[in-house]
Scaffold this motif. Sequence first.
Motif, PDB file in Angstrom:
ATOM      1  N   GLU A   1       0.574 -26.865 -10.896  1.00 14.47           N
ATOM      2  CA  GLU A   1      -0.834 -27.159 -11.135  1.00 14.47           C
ATOM      3  C   GLU A   1      -1.335 -28.278 -10.214  1.00 14.47           C
ATOM      4  O   GLU A   1      -2.468 -28.236  -9.736  1.00 14.47           O
ATOM      5  CB  GLU A   1      -1.044 -27.541 -12.603  1.00 14.47           C
ATOM      6  CG  GLU A   1      -0.794 -26.398 -13.580  1.00 14.47           C
ATOM      7  CD  GLU A   1      -0.855 -26.845 -15.023  1.00 14.47           C
ATOM      8  OE1 GLU A   1      -0.927 -28.076 -15.254  1.00 14.47           O
ATOM      9  OE2 GLU A   1      -0.828 -25.980 -15.928  1.00 14.47           O
ATOM     10  N   LEU A   2      -0.488 -29.259  -9.972  1.00 15.88           N
ATOM     11  CA  LEU A   2      -0.856 -30.364  -9.077  1.00 15.88           C
ATOM     12  C   LEU A   2      -1.074 -29.869  -7.654  1.00 15.88           C
ATOM     13  O   LEU A   2      -2.048 -30.244  -6.989  1.00 15.88           O
ATOM     14  CB  LEU A   2       0.233 -31.437  -9.081  1.00 15.88           C
ATOM     15  CG  LEU A   2       0.544 -32.135 -10.406  1.00 15.88           C
ATOM     16  CD1 LEU A   2       1.563 -33.227 -10.185  1.00 15.88           C
ATOM     17  CD2 LEU A   2      -0.715 -32.698 -11.013  1.00 15.88           C
TER      18      LEU A   2
ATOM     19  N   LEU B   1       4.827 -37.595 -13.472  1.00 15.83           N
ATOM     20  CA  LEU B   1       5.838 -36.629 -13.056  1.00 15.83           C
ATOM     21  C   LEU B   1       7.223 -37.266 -12.954  1.00 15.83           C
ATOM     22  O   LEU B   1       8.243 -36.574 -13.047  1.00 15.83           O
ATOM     23  CB  LEU B   1       5.441 -36.026 -11.702  1.00 15.83           C
ATOM     24  CG  LEU B   1       6.251 -34.836 -11.194  1.00 15.83           C
ATOM     25  CD1 LEU B   1       6.209 -33.685 -12.190  1.00 15.83           C
ATOM     26  CD2 LEU B   1       5.737 -34.373  -9.838  1.00 15.83           C
TER      27      LEU B   1
ATOM     28  N   PHE C   1       3.828 -34.799  -2.149  1.00 14.60           N
ATOM     29  CA  PHE C   1       3.465 -33.473  -2.643  1.00 14.60           C
ATOM     30  C   PHE C   1       4.141 -32.369  -1.832  1.00 14.60           C
ATOM     31  O   PHE C   1       4.543 -31.339  -2.389  1.00 14.60           O
ATOM     32  CB  PHE C   1       1.945 -33.295  -2.605  1.00 14.60           C
ATOM     33  CG  PHE C   1       1.239 -33.957  -3.754  1.00 14.60           C
ATOM     34  CD1 PHE C   1       1.098 -33.315  -4.974  1.00 14.60           C
ATOM     35  CD2 PHE C   1       0.703 -35.227  -3.627  1.00 14.60           C
ATOM     36  CE1 PHE C   1       0.438 -33.914  -6.037  1.00 14.60           C
ATOM     37  CE2 PHE C   1       0.047 -35.843  -4.672  1.00 14.60           C
ATOM     38  CZ  PHE C   1      -0.083 -35.189  -5.883  1.00 14.60           C
TER      39      PHE C   1
ATOM     40  N   ILE D   1      -1.011 -39.186 -11.577  1.00 15.04           N
ATOM     41  CA  ILE D   1      -0.369 -37.900 -11.829  1.00 15.04           C
ATOM     42  C   ILE D   1       1.098 -37.941 -11.423  1.00 15.04           C
ATOM     43  O   ILE D   1       1.977 -37.443 -12.131  1.00 15.04           O
ATOM     44  CB  ILE D   1      -1.124 -36.788 -11.080  1.00 15.04           C
ATOM     45  CG1 ILE D   1      -2.457 -36.490 -11.778  1.00 15.04           C
ATOM     46  CG2 ILE D   1      -0.295 -35.518 -10.976  1.00 15.04           C
ATOM     47  CD1 ILE D   1      -3.376 -35.582 -11.015  1.00 15.04           C
ATOM     48  N   LEU D   2       1.369 -38.536 -10.272  1.00 14.68           N
ATOM     49  CA  LEU D   2       2.749 -38.606  -9.790  1.00 14.68           C
ATOM     50  C   LEU D   2       3.607 -39.504 -10.681  1.00 14.68           C
ATOM     51  O   LEU D   2       4.791 -39.228 -10.899  1.00 14.68           O
ATOM     52  CB  LEU D   2       2.771 -39.111  -8.348  1.00 14.68           C
ATOM     53  CG  LEU D   2       2.253 -38.131  -7.292  1.00 14.68           C
ATOM     54  CD1 LEU D   2       2.111 -38.825  -5.933  1.00 14.68           C
ATOM     55  CD2 LEU D   2       3.188 -36.931  -7.167  1.00 14.68           C
TER      56      LEU D   2
ATOM     57  N   MET E   1      -4.218 -39.317  -7.870  1.00 22.27           N
ATOM     58  CA  MET E   1      -2.970 -38.724  -7.386  1.00 22.27           C
ATOM     59  C   MET E   1      -1.773 -39.579  -7.787  1.00 22.27           C
ATOM     60  O   MET E   1      -0.729 -39.062  -8.202  1.00 22.27           O
ATOM     61  CB  MET E   1      -3.030 -38.561  -5.864  1.00 22.27           C
ATOM     62  CG  MET E   1      -4.110 -37.598  -5.399  1.00 22.27           C
ATOM     63  SD  MET E   1      -4.334 -37.564  -3.602  1.00 22.27           S
ATOM     64  CE  MET E   1      -2.978 -36.485  -3.117  1.00 22.27           C
TER      65      MET E   1
ATOM     66  N   TYR F   1       3.745 -28.111 -14.412  1.00 23.23           N
ATOM     67  CA  TYR F   1       2.857 -29.234 -14.104  1.00 23.23           C
ATOM     68  C   TYR F   1       2.773 -29.444 -12.594  1.00 23.23           C
ATOM     69  O   TYR F   1       1.689 -29.677 -12.043  1.00 23.23           O
ATOM     70  CB  TYR F   1       3.393 -30.482 -14.800  1.00 23.23           C
ATOM     71  CG  TYR F   1       2.561 -31.731 -14.641  1.00 23.23           C
ATOM     72  CD1 TYR F   1       1.316 -31.847 -15.251  1.00 23.23           C
ATOM     73  CD2 TYR F   1       3.036 -32.801 -13.900  1.00 23.23           C
ATOM     74  CE1 TYR F   1       0.567 -33.005 -15.126  1.00 23.23           C
ATOM     75  CE2 TYR F   1       2.288 -33.966 -13.766  1.00 23.23           C
ATOM     76  CZ  TYR F   1       1.060 -34.055 -14.384  1.00 23.23           C
ATOM     77  OH  TYR F   1       0.316 -35.203 -14.250  1.00 23.23           O
ATOM     78  N   THR F   2       3.908 -29.334 -11.914  1.00 26.73           N
ATOM     79  CA  THR F   2       3.945 -29.522 -10.468  1.00 26.73           C
ATOM     80  C   THR F   2       3.120 -28.461  -9.749  1.00 26.73           C
ATOM     81  O   THR F   2       2.371 -28.762  -8.809  1.00 26.73           O
ATOM     82  CB  THR F   2       5.395 -29.487  -9.958  1.00 26.73           C
ATOM     83  OG1 THR F   2       6.167 -30.470 -10.652  1.00 26.73           O
ATOM     84  CG2 THR F   2       5.451 -29.766  -8.463  1.00 26.73           C
TER      85      THR F   2
ATOM     86  N   LYS G   1      -4.282 -28.057  -7.506  1.00 29.19           N
ATOM     87  CA  LYS G   1      -5.427 -28.951  -7.678  1.00 29.19           C
ATOM     88  C   LYS G   1      -5.779 -29.687  -6.397  1.00 29.19           C
ATOM     89  O   LYS G   1      -6.969 -29.845  -6.073  1.00 29.19           O
ATOM     90  CB  LYS G   1      -5.129 -29.954  -8.792  1.00 29.19           C
ATOM     91  CG  LYS G   1      -6.232 -30.971  -9.026  1.00 29.19           C
ATOM     92  CD  LYS G   1      -5.889 -31.925 -10.158  1.00 29.19           C
ATOM     93  CE  LYS G   1      -6.999 -32.929 -10.389  1.00 29.19           C
ATOM     94  NZ  LYS G   1      -6.690 -33.859 -11.503  1.00 29.19           N
ATOM     95  N   PHE G   2      -4.772 -30.117  -5.659  1.00 29.70           N
ATOM     96  CA  PHE G   2      -5.021 -30.898  -4.445  1.00 29.70           C
ATOM     97  C   PHE G   2      -4.898 -30.065  -3.170  1.00 29.70           C
ATOM     98  O   PHE G   2      -4.873 -30.609  -2.069  1.00 29.70           O
ATOM     99  CB  PHE G   2      -4.056 -32.089  -4.387  1.00 29.70           C
ATOM    100  CG  PHE G   2      -4.280 -33.085  -5.484  1.00 29.70           C
ATOM    101  CD1 PHE G   2      -5.402 -33.892  -5.490  1.00 29.70           C
ATOM    102  CD2 PHE G   2      -3.377 -33.209  -6.531  1.00 29.70           C
ATOM    103  CE1 PHE G   2      -5.623 -34.807  -6.509  1.00 29.70           C
ATOM    104  CE2 PHE G   2      -3.583 -34.117  -7.554  1.00 29.70           C
ATOM    105  CZ  PHE G   2      -4.717 -34.919  -7.544  1.00 29.70           C
TER     106      PHE G   2
END
Length: 400
Positions: A145-146, A192, A225, A188-189, A185, A142-143, A149-150
């Motif tokens: 992918e983040l 996480l 991030f 999403i965090l 953002m 997942y991390t 993505k950004f």
Amino acid sequence: MQEDLNQFERNDVWELVSCPPSQTIIGIKWVFRNKLDDQGNIVRNKARLVAQGYCQEEGKNGFTRGKVDTTLFFFEKGQDCLLVQIYVDDIIFGATNESLCKKFSKLMQGEFEMSMMGKLNFFLGLQIKQCQEGIYISQSKYTKELLKKFGIEEGRTVTTPVATNIKLDKDEKGKSVDQTKYRGMIGILLYLTASRPDILHVVCLCACFQSNPKESHMSDVKRIFRYLKDTIQYGLFYPKNENFSLKGYSDSDYAGNIDDRKSTSGSCQFLGDCLVSWFSKKQNCVSLSMAEAEYISAAFCCTQLLWMKQTLADYKCSFENVPIFCDNTSAINIAQTPVHHNCTKHIEVCHHFLRDCILKRKIEMCFIPSQDQLVDIFTKPLSSETFASIRARLGIMHIE
């Protein structure tokens, strides 16, 4: 459609009934999605018919629903027990005796059209690795992918998610940024933090500015991030041992918020050496003293421990005098004896239940030196050395 209806009839899970208008099913539709593994590969295609207005019946098929978690079921047979956790159409189950698992699997496959995925290794975005030493839980996939993505796959990394010399505020003179992107953002965090409690404090701080984010706030989010990029493979480790004691840690950052001078409460709870619960939350009102801020934090911790005691009672586990470790002697004295009238008369009455819990021997307040206070990671920015030390003691480590 007829084939699907025949399948439902075979499973014996649907029954045509008449219902009053107040209980009429609002809508019904098919939902299609792919089931993925931790590498992103398609395991199987799934479809389900979703209807509003249905309900569950407790005690069906001999299972008892948990008193607190209504998606948790357990079955006892002698000294052994079977636990079943349900999320929509996914099921996790385990037992103290392997034969119970086999019987449950056979029962479910005989009653419903379902497939067995084997040992748990991926669930709701969480990667689970089971070994002799214990269980690892991470969100490294997942991390990654983040970061992609950004667009933060390249560039420098940092060793802490927030700088020690920065105090976040509204920055009213700063330049505004895209709210939609900023909120995305943050959301999403926050998800996480299910396996990364080390970023909880700064994520909660940044979340306070979602209504009008500035460039300075976006810079702080991007730092998180960059920290994640340096610690992609980190996650929670739950060691396998016989220690099953319940304990909590409580702390507060007194008047740490620059904009309103409210304090931040932090707490975490352990079962043995396993971190099982944590939070970081700005207090609802301004505390007039450090003792009050610490006392309120301890009350929050006490509430969580009482809930955990109630939940664990379903598993035949009982605890008395559960310790709350606090590094403020004044807060401990206030909780243990009502002699400090000048310090306590302005504290909300609702927080005095902490003292009542101590008198009833449900919990006890214990002093811990500040250098051993694990909750500092949930209440304030820390140096790289202190941050890394507490992170390791919480069980957040690199997972191969």
